[in-house]
Enzyme design. Structure first.
Site, PDB file in Angstrom:
ATOM      1  N   CYS A  20       1.114  -1.079   0.410  1.00 26.55           N
ATOM      2  CA  CYS A  20      -0.451   0.585  -0.026  1.00 26.55           C
ATOM      3  C   CYS A  20       1.013   1.078  -0.468  1.00 26.55           C
ATOM      4  O   CYS A  20       0.547   2.137  -0.568  1.00 26.55           O
ATOM      5  CB  CYS A  20      -1.318   0.340   0.837  1.00 26.55           C
ATOM      6  N   ILE A  62      -6.050 -17.733   1.449  1.00 24.86           N
ATOM      7  CA  ILE A  62      -7.305 -16.430   2.058  1.00 24.86           C
ATOM      8  C   ILE A  62      -5.992 -16.056   0.852  1.00 24.86           C
ATOM      9  O   ILE A  62      -5.546 -15.582   0.454  1.00 24.86           O
ATOM     10  CB  ILE A  62      -5.385 -16.210   3.207  1.00 24.86           C
ATOM     11  N   LYS A  86     -23.785  17.256  18.229  1.00 22.09           N
ATOM     12  CA  LYS A  86     -24.430  16.028  17.726  1.00 22.09           C
ATOM     13  C   LYS A  86     -24.205  15.740  16.138  1.00 22.09           C
ATOM     14  O   LYS A  86     -23.420  16.179  15.497  1.00 22.09           O
ATOM     15  CB  LYS A  86     -25.478  16.500  17.365  1.00 22.09           C
TER      16      LYS A  86
HETATM   17  P1  FAD Z   1       0.038 -10.094  -1.836  1.00 19.83           P
HETATM   18  O1  FAD Z   1       0.086  -9.240  -0.933  1.00 19.83           O
HETATM   19  O2  FAD Z   1       0.097  -9.905  -2.994  1.00 19.83           O
HETATM   20  O3  FAD Z   1       1.037 -11.754  -1.415  1.00 19.83           O
HETATM   21  C1  FAD Z   1       1.224 -12.755  -2.143  1.00 19.83           C
HETATM   22  C2  FAD Z   1       2.439 -12.897  -2.294  1.00 19.83           C
HETATM   23  O4  FAD Z   1       3.058 -14.444  -3.038  1.00 19.83           O
HETATM   24  C3  FAD Z   1       3.171 -12.563  -3.435  1.00 19.83           C
HETATM   25  O5  FAD Z   1       4.387 -11.580  -3.229  1.00 19.83           O
HETATM   26  C4  FAD Z   1       3.914 -13.377  -4.951  1.00 19.83           C
HETATM   27  O6  FAD Z   1       5.053 -13.129  -5.862  1.00 19.83           O
HETATM   28  C5  FAD Z   1       4.193 -14.998  -4.347  1.00 19.83           C
HETATM   29  N1  FAD Z   1       3.327 -15.496  -4.504  1.00 19.83           N
HETATM   30  C6  FAD Z   1       2.378 -15.455  -6.059  1.00 19.83           C
HETATM   31  N2  FAD Z   1       2.558 -16.944  -6.161  1.00 19.83           N
HETATM   32  C7  FAD Z   1       3.093 -17.607  -6.168  1.00 19.83           C
HETATM   33  C8  FAD Z   1       3.196 -19.318  -6.335  1.00 19.83           C
HETATM   34  N3  FAD Z   1       2.654 -19.935  -7.414  1.00 19.83           N
HETATM   35  N4  FAD Z   1       5.385 -19.505  -5.559  1.00 19.83           N
HETATM   36  C9  FAD Z   1       5.850 -18.563  -4.497  1.00 19.83           C
HETATM   37  N5  FAD Z   1       4.817 -16.972  -4.419  1.00 19.83           N
HETATM   38  C10 FAD Z   1       3.755 -16.585  -4.632  1.00 19.83           C
HETATM   39  N6  FAD Z   1      -5.007  -2.513   0.284  1.00 19.83           N
HETATM   40  C11 FAD Z   1      -5.180  -1.746   1.279  1.00 19.83           C
HETATM   41  O7  FAD Z   1      -6.878  -1.918   1.916  1.00 19.83           O
HETATM   42  N7  FAD Z   1      -4.802  -0.669   1.108  1.00 19.83           N
HETATM   43  C12 FAD Z   1      -4.385  -0.012   0.605  1.00 19.83           C
HETATM   44  O8  FAD Z   1      -4.528   1.021   0.526  1.00 19.83           O
HETATM   45  C13 FAD Z   1      -3.670  -0.781  -0.418  1.00 19.83           C
HETATM   46  N8  FAD Z   1      -3.111  -0.413  -1.279  1.00 19.83           N
HETATM   47  C14 FAD Z   1      -2.376  -1.053  -2.760  1.00 19.83           C
HETATM   48  C15 FAD Z   1      -0.952  -0.369  -3.308  1.00 19.83           C
HETATM   49  C16 FAD Z   1      -0.481  -1.606  -4.442  1.00 19.83           C
HETATM   50  C17 FAD Z   1       0.125  -0.682  -4.872  1.00 19.83           C
HETATM   51  C18 FAD Z   1      -1.356  -2.736  -4.188  1.00 19.83           C
HETATM   52  C19 FAD Z   1      -0.246  -3.127  -5.636  1.00 19.83           C
HETATM   53  C20 FAD Z   1      -2.642  -3.172  -3.582  1.00 19.83           C
HETATM   54  C21 FAD Z   1      -2.543  -2.460  -2.268  1.00 19.83           C
HETATM   55  N9  FAD Z   1      -3.607  -2.576  -1.506  1.00 19.83           N
HETATM   56  C22 FAD Z   1      -4.318  -2.348  -0.867  1.00 19.83           C
HETATM   57  C23 FAD Z   1      -3.929  -3.988  -1.512  1.00 19.83           C
HETATM   58  C24 FAD Z   1      -3.217  -5.413  -0.568  1.00 19.83           C
HETATM   59  O9  FAD Z   1      -1.702  -4.923  -1.003  1.00 19.83           O
HETATM   60  C25 FAD Z   1      -3.401  -6.590  -0.937  1.00 19.83           C
HETATM   61  O10 FAD Z   1      -4.804  -6.913  -0.944  1.00 19.83           O
HETATM   62  C26 FAD Z   1      -2.824  -7.772  -0.319  1.00 19.83           C
HETATM   63  O11 FAD Z   1      -1.432  -7.449  -0.263  1.00 19.83           O
HETATM   64  C27 FAD Z   1      -3.330  -9.475   0.174  1.00 19.83           C
HETATM   65  O12 FAD Z   1      -2.370  -9.778   0.497  1.00 19.83           O
HETATM   66  P2  FAD Z   1      -1.711 -11.235  -0.178  1.00 19.83           P
HETATM   67  O13 FAD Z   1      -1.472 -11.782   0.781  1.00 19.83           O
HETATM   68  O14 FAD Z   1      -3.608 -12.029  -0.454  1.00 19.83           O
HETATM   69  O15 FAD Z   1      -1.625 -10.745  -1.705  1.00 19.83           O
END
Ligand code: FAD
Length: 443
Positions: free
Chosen positions: A42, A280, A432
């Protein structure tokens, strides 16, 4: 027990930390495809815009710190290529150790979502960037830092697009923001979002609405974006931010149940159709807290909470996820826009009847200096149950939406909003509060 976590950022890192807290002895292996774990997604636009100046600030945890603090075996540059459900093992492709299999008792999938890149002619041009992780950020920042980059086109007026547009203005670029829909920031209704659009235009962003991108052409040193209307815009760099798709291609040939767009299907324990596999974060389908429909809402808060819930259930604690209500906030120059729950468009799509009231209060007592205007919209049904709220203003917007988001979580009604006893002194609010007022209006 031996737990493998795929993905080491928001959801994966939360699950790992919670697992360790619940079980001192578990063997926990975190496999991350990229070089970085637990970074601040973020914060990335703000590092490009140089509000966040130290790159290190983006790196919340390092593999070494995860090992020292939580005894987690973090393996970076390690991509999971396949899951062998029958034999409970994953195939890992490691940049340093080649390809190997690793067995598990439990598997937690948190691979997130990647930027949507449709097959538009010219999309592979090296001036077209997407933003998801630290390497993307480094490339964009290096481009803006090192080249004669004067003009940018941001495609997509969602949260990431708007944040990027603002941060590129911050860097002195001329910025055009193109949005295919009639208005930016889809979670908001058109009547609310106009304030944010005005703020962009007043801060020198050229805003093009109702116009999608059709093609990219290289013209000399520049890139030309051709829009559906045949309008052509030239720039030195394009940021493509038109949404995300789940990063689940590696699961396609497994028996894991995936939704129509590739999201992993889970139950309220974050468990997939395979008993020992949990999923997740941005990669999963969730239930919309308001409409109860299946949806996908890629936000950091839900990903972190789901990580804890998966870890709880693996450790025998019966916790469950009750749905995502999409509470979100964005800074648009001096403005703040925040919302929670359903908007009118979503409710109409599912034929859910609703009413809406609007209030334009001041952020605090108007006899105390420094008060600022805000617009607050409350959406509720015929028995007064709150379905959603949106707020745009300069001060105190986050507080009002967080209060209403909390009320929604507890199935609150407009009467509850009217009743809430909230903190008040003239520099902060009114006797309020706007939240009480909007409750009165809806009663
Ligand atoms: P991710 O954080 O994307 O992590 C997944 C990881 O898994 C990645 O590092 C990837 O490399 C790894 N991966 C994928 N496939 C494989 C594989 N096959 N083997 C090994 N590793 C793998 N959310 C908010 O609530 N507020 C915000 O202000 C906000 N700003 C954002 C700004 C940007 C520029 C971006 C890109 C996103 C933003 N988000 C924000 C969204 C938030 O970052 C995501 O919702 C959150 O990171 C999701 O978490 P996650 O663990 O599902 O995925």
């Amino acid at each position: 027990k031996k737990v493998i976590i795929v993905g080491g950022v928001a959801g994966g890192a939360s699950a790992a930390a919670r697992l360790r807290r619940l079980d001192e002895k578990a063997e926990i292996i975190m496999l991350e495809r990229d070089e970085y774990i637990s970074f601040a997604n973020c914060g990335l636009p703000y590092y490009i815009g140089e509000t966040i100046q130290e790159r290190n600030e983006l790196l919340v945890q390092t593999p070494e710190a995860m090992k020292a603090r939580f005894n987690i075996d973090v393996r970076i540059n390690s991509e999971v290529m396949d899951v062998d459900i029958e034999n409970r093992k994953v195939t890992v492709n490691s940049k340093t150790n080649g390809t190997y299999d690793e067995s598990y008792d439990y598997l937690i999938l948190s691979p997130g979502a990647k930027a949507l890149k449709p097959s538009i002619p010219g999309i592979d041009n090296n001036k077209v960037f997407t933003l998801r992780n630290i390497p993307d950020t480094d490339s964009i920042k290096a481009y803006v830092d090192n080249n004669e980059t004067k003009a940018a086109i941001v495609i997509g007026g969602g949260y990431v697009g708007v944040e990027m547009a603002e941060n590129l203005i911050q860097r002195g670029l001329h910025v055009t923001l193109c949005e295919a829909a009639p208005h930016i920031l889809a979670p908001f209704d058109s009547d609310m979002v106009v304030m944010a659009e005005k703020e962009l235009v007043e801060n020198d962003i050229e805003l093009i609405l109702n116009d999608g991108v059709k093609a990219f052409n290289q013209i000399g040193n520049q890139i030309e974006v051709v829009l559906s209307s045949e309008k052509r815009v030239e720039a030195d760099i394009v940021i493509l931010a038109i949404g995300v798709v789940p990063d689940t291609t590696f699961l396609k040939n497994t028996e894991l149940e995936l939704g129509p767009k590739g999201h992993i299907i889970v139950n309220d324990k974050m468990q997939t159709n395979i008993e020992d596999i949990y999923a997740i974060g941005d990669a999963i389908e969730v239930v919309d807290f308001i409409t109860k429909q299946k949806t996908a809402i890629p936000l950091a808060g839900p990903a972190n909470k789901q990580g804890r819930i998966a870890a709880d259930n693996i450790c025998g604690i019966n916790s469950s996820y009750k749905g995502t209500q999409g509470t979100a906030i964005i800074k648009v120059f001096d403005l703040t826009a925040a919302g929670t729950g359903a908007n009118e468009r979503t409710l109409q799509r599912f034929n859910i009847p609703y009413k809406a009231v609007y209030l334009h209060p001041m952020s605090h007592a108007s006899y105390y200096p420094g008060f600022m205007p805000m617009s607050l919209k409350l959406i509720f049904n015929d028995i007064g149950k709150i379905l959603g709220a949106q707020c745009i203003g300069y001060e105190g917007v986050d507080k009002r939406i967080d209060i209403i988001a909390t009320a929604i979580r507890y199935d609150g009604t407009v009467d509850d909003l009217a009743e809430l006893e909230l903190c008040y002194a003239p520099p902060f609010s009114s006797a309020k509060d706007p939240v009480n007022m909007v409750g009165f209006m809806a009663q």
